[in-house]
Design a protein around this motif. Structure first.
Motif, PDB file in Angstrom:
ATOM      1  N   PRO A 129       0.475  -1.749  -0.104  1.00 25.93           N
ATOM      2  CA  PRO A 129       0.256  -0.219   0.322  1.00 25.93           C
ATOM      3  C   PRO A 129       0.887   1.075  -0.008  1.00 25.93           C
ATOM      4  O   PRO A 129       0.672   2.142  -0.507  1.00 25.93           O
ATOM      5  N   ILE A 130       1.655   1.502   0.284  1.00 23.50           N
ATOM      6  CA  ILE A 130       2.951   2.123   0.972  1.00 23.50           C
ATOM      7  C   ILE A 130       3.179   1.972  -1.189  1.00 23.50           C
ATOM      8  O   ILE A 130       3.660   3.731  -1.482  1.00 23.50           O
ATOM      9  N   LEU A 131       4.236   2.204  -1.050  1.00 23.02           N
ATOM     10  CA  LEU A 131       4.701   1.852  -2.849  1.00 23.02           C
ATOM     11  C   LEU A 131       3.422   1.518  -4.071  1.00 23.02           C
ATOM     12  O   LEU A 131       4.306   2.220  -4.814  1.00 23.02           O
ATOM     13  N   LEU A 132       2.448   1.406  -3.635  1.00 23.56           N
ATOM     14  CA  LEU A 132       1.755   0.629  -4.510  1.00 23.56           C
ATOM     15  C   LEU A 132       1.079   2.136  -5.163  1.00 23.56           C
ATOM     16  O   LEU A 132       0.908   2.813  -6.625  1.00 23.56           O
ATOM     17  N   PRO A 133       1.252   3.190  -4.655  1.00 29.48           N
ATOM     18  CA  PRO A 133       1.030   5.143  -5.416  1.00 29.48           C
ATOM     19  C   PRO A 133       2.395   4.842  -5.944  1.00 29.48           C
ATOM     20  O   PRO A 133       2.323   5.982  -7.278  1.00 29.48           O
ATOM     21  N   VAL A 134       3.405   5.091  -6.007  1.00 27.52           N
ATOM     22  CA  VAL A 134       5.002   4.703  -6.759  1.00 27.52           C
ATOM     23  C   VAL A 134       4.738   4.585  -7.685  1.00 27.52           C
ATOM     24  O   VAL A 134       5.273   4.838  -8.737  1.00 27.52           O
ATOM     25  N   GLY A 135       4.289   3.200  -7.583  1.00 27.50           N
ATOM     26  CA  GLY A 135       4.210   2.929  -8.565  1.00 27.50           C
ATOM     27  C   GLY A 135       3.913   2.656  -9.703  1.00 27.50           C
ATOM     28  O   GLY A 135       3.589   2.759 -11.118  1.00 27.50           O
ATOM     29  N   LEU A 136       2.574   3.702  -9.578  1.00 27.12           N
ATOM     30  CA  LEU A 136       1.151   3.408 -10.433  1.00 27.12           C
ATOM     31  C   LEU A 136       1.883   4.781 -11.177  1.00 27.12           C
ATOM     32  O   LEU A 136       2.015   5.058 -12.044  1.00 27.12           O
ATOM     33  N   GLY A 137       2.556   5.764 -10.068  1.00 27.93           N
ATOM     34  CA  GLY A 137       3.392   6.786 -10.599  1.00 27.93           C
ATOM     35  C   GLY A 137       4.237   7.284 -11.696  1.00 27.93           C
ATOM     36  O   GLY A 137       4.081   7.958 -12.496  1.00 27.93           O
ATOM     37  N   ILE A 138       5.536   5.693 -11.041  1.00 32.84           N
ATOM     38  CA  ILE A 138       5.877   5.827 -12.052  1.00 32.84           C
ATOM     39  C   ILE A 138       5.558   5.400 -13.532  1.00 32.84           C
ATOM     40  O   ILE A 138       5.744   5.861 -15.046  1.00 32.84           O
ATOM     41  N   GLY A 139       4.308   4.554 -14.169  1.00 35.47           N
ATOM     42  CA  GLY A 139       3.919   3.639 -14.742  1.00 35.47           C
ATOM     43  C   GLY A 139       3.709   5.103 -16.023  1.00 35.47           C
ATOM     44  O   GLY A 139       3.670   5.183 -16.977  1.00 35.47           O
ATOM     45  N   LEU A 140       2.955   5.494 -15.141  1.00 35.56           N
ATOM     46  CA  LEU A 140       1.966   7.093 -15.729  1.00 35.56           C
ATOM     47  C   LEU A 140       2.894   7.966 -16.395  1.00 35.56           C
ATOM     48  O   LEU A 140       2.785   8.137 -17.699  1.00 35.56           O
ATOM     49  N   LEU A 141       4.654   8.042 -15.720  1.00 36.47           N
ATOM     50  CA  LEU A 141       5.399   8.553 -16.216  1.00 36.47           C
ATOM     51  C   LEU A 141       6.102   8.027 -17.424  1.00 36.47           C
ATOM     52  O   LEU A 141       6.437   9.024 -18.536  1.00 36.47           O
ATOM     53  N   LEU A 142       6.168   6.860 -17.111  1.00 33.52           N
ATOM     54  CA  LEU A 142       6.992   6.086 -18.398  1.00 33.52           C
ATOM     55  C   LEU A 142       6.145   5.783 -19.695  1.00 33.52           C
ATOM     56  O   LEU A 142       6.496   5.566 -20.442  1.00 33.52           O
ATOM     57  N   ARG A 143       4.771   5.520 -19.663  1.00 37.94           N
ATOM     58  CA  ARG A 143       4.419   5.851 -20.239  1.00 37.94           C
ATOM     59  C   ARG A 143       3.633   7.139 -20.770  1.00 37.94           C
ATOM     60  O   ARG A 143       3.328   7.384 -22.887  1.00 37.94           O
ATOM     61  N   LEU A 144       3.482   8.473 -20.017  1.00 35.18           N
ATOM     62  CA  LEU A 144       3.827   9.759 -21.520  1.00 35.18           C
ATOM     63  C   LEU A 144       5.687  10.105 -21.786  1.00 35.18           C
ATOM     64  O   LEU A 144       4.915  10.531 -23.180  1.00 35.18           O
ATOM     65  N   GLU A 145       5.725   9.285 -21.271  1.00 30.01           N
ATOM     66  CA  GLU A 145       7.940   9.150 -21.708  1.00 30.01           C
ATOM     67  C   GLU A 145       8.000   8.662 -23.342  1.00 30.01           C
ATOM     68  O   GLU A 145       8.484   9.322 -24.155  1.00 30.01           O
ATOM     69  N   ALA A 146       7.415   7.367 -23.541  1.00 24.58           N
ATOM     70  CA  ALA A 146       7.467   6.814 -24.044  1.00 24.58           C
ATOM     71  C   ALA A 146       6.344   5.676 -24.433  1.00 24.58           C
ATOM     72  O   ALA A 146       5.471   4.647 -23.392  1.00 24.58           O
ATOM     73  N   ALA A 147       5.540   5.461 -25.844  1.00 28.18           N
ATOM     74  CA  ALA A 147       3.981   4.737 -25.660  1.00 28.18           C
ATOM     75  C   ALA A 147       4.692   3.116 -26.385  1.00 28.18           C
ATOM     76  O   ALA A 147       4.476   2.504 -27.879  1.00 28.18           O
ATOM     77  N   THR A 148       5.366   2.704 -24.853  1.00 22.58           N
ATOM     78  CA  THR A 148       5.991   1.711 -25.190  1.00 22.58           C
ATOM     79  C   THR A 148       4.705   1.106 -24.119  1.00 22.58           C
ATOM     80  O   THR A 148       4.823   1.502 -23.109  1.00 22.58           O
ATOM     81  N   PRO A 149       5.237  -0.477 -23.472  1.00 23.67           N
ATOM     82  CA  PRO A 149       4.186  -1.480 -22.023  1.00 23.67           C
ATOM     83  C   PRO A 149       5.640  -0.466 -21.443  1.00 23.67           C
ATOM     84  O   PRO A 149       7.105  -0.061 -21.196  1.00 23.67           O
TER      85      PRO A 149
END
Length: 293
Positions: A129-149
């Motif tokens: 529960p602590i790292l899940l928001p961090v992981g979601l944020g990282i995933g969103l930034l990666l998706r915005l940076e490049a349209a890859t999985p």
């Protein structure tokens, strides 16, 4: 005369057979509910379809009573990946055919080992529960940076030779031009010459390993353990070295904390033996704290 498997496919729902050709150089054996694949000389067949057709292989595995698949390392890394991916699609478990060994922590100290597994689960649940928001944020930034999985999966060898996909945040953009791809021996992956800034930071900081909490919860990996061997490395091992593939791998361990020499296959193998022969729960805790700091 009609082909006997043609009528079988009509009622089983399997896809049409591929054109007749020589089978790949491995053979299959059925042993007590387990499908065993091992290398062999090519054989000619006039009715069996080639097993290098992935949709057909997935359909066969799905419709069969096979519980798990055992594969011979002599099949090579590419064929092992092919079968692992097909088995994953068919919801089957895949193990490598390797010799067992007694010098494993869960055999030497079963009570401490059960406590280690309990600690892995408890710590992962507390961190989730602590790292899940961090992981979601990282995933969103990666998706915005490049349209890859956002996530990548790499096949690793787990306890008792079980193959499992290791989850990581994708830190490289797969280039469309094959001339710009470079193979990295240290990672066993194709890397782009120009990684995105966020991906580079994730790789250097170790945050790309965050999705491996899922592997911990699934029991495929521990927070601290032996080196998680890649298929490309496993197929290069001698028969004796393959015994170390029985060990439960870890996100961190002695192999990644201040290495004193280049991490060659031989160095990693000796490092794993040293860790396994002198394993204790206290040493695992010290290694975990060393890795955090």
């Amino acid at each position: 005369m009609t082909n006997p498997t043609s009528s079988l496919n009509e009622y089983s729902g399997l896809p049409p057979e591929p054109p007749e050709e020589q089978l790949p150089s491995y053979q299959l054996n059925w042993r007590q509910g387990t499908l065993v694949g091992q290398s062999s000389e090519p054989i000619a067949a006039d009715y069996l379809p080639p097993l290098d057709n992935k949709p057909w292989l997935i359909a066969c595995l799905r419709s069969s009573p096979v519980r798990l698949v055992r594969l011979d390392l002599n099949m090579g890394a590419e064929k092992l990946k092919f079968w692992a991916e097909a088995a994953q699609e068919a919801d089957k478990v895949v193990f490598l055919r390797i010799r067992s060994t007694y010098y494993l922590p869960h055999k030497q100290s079963p009570r401490q080992w059960r406590l280690k597994r309990l600690m892995d689960v408890v710590v992962a649940i507390l961190l989730l529960p602590i790292l899940l928001p961090v992981g979601l944020g990282i995933g969103l930034l990666l998706r915005l940076e490049a349209a890859t999985p956002v996530l990548s999966q790499e096949w690793r060898v787990g306890q008792r030779g079980k193959l499992f996909p290791l989850f990581k945040f994708r830190t490289r953009v797969e280039p469309t031009d094959s001339s710009s791809v470079q193979f990295s021996p240290s990672s066993g992956a194709h890397l782009s010459h120009s990684p995105p800034p966020l991906g580079q930071w994730l790789h250097q900081s170790g945050w790309d390993n965050l999705p491996q909490l899922l592997n911990v919860l699934r029991g495929e990996i521990s927070f601290v353990g032996a080196y998680p061997w890649r298929l490309e490395e496993a197929v290069q091992m001698s028969v004796e070295q393959q015994r170390s593939l029985n060990a439960l791998p870890g996100i961190t361990g002695t192999w990644c904390i201040s290495p004193s020499s280049p991490l060659t296959l031989e160095v990693l193998y000796k490092n794993n033996l040293e860790y396994l022969h002198h394993w204790s729960l206290i040493k695992d805790l010290k290694l975990l704290l060393s890795g955090l700091w």
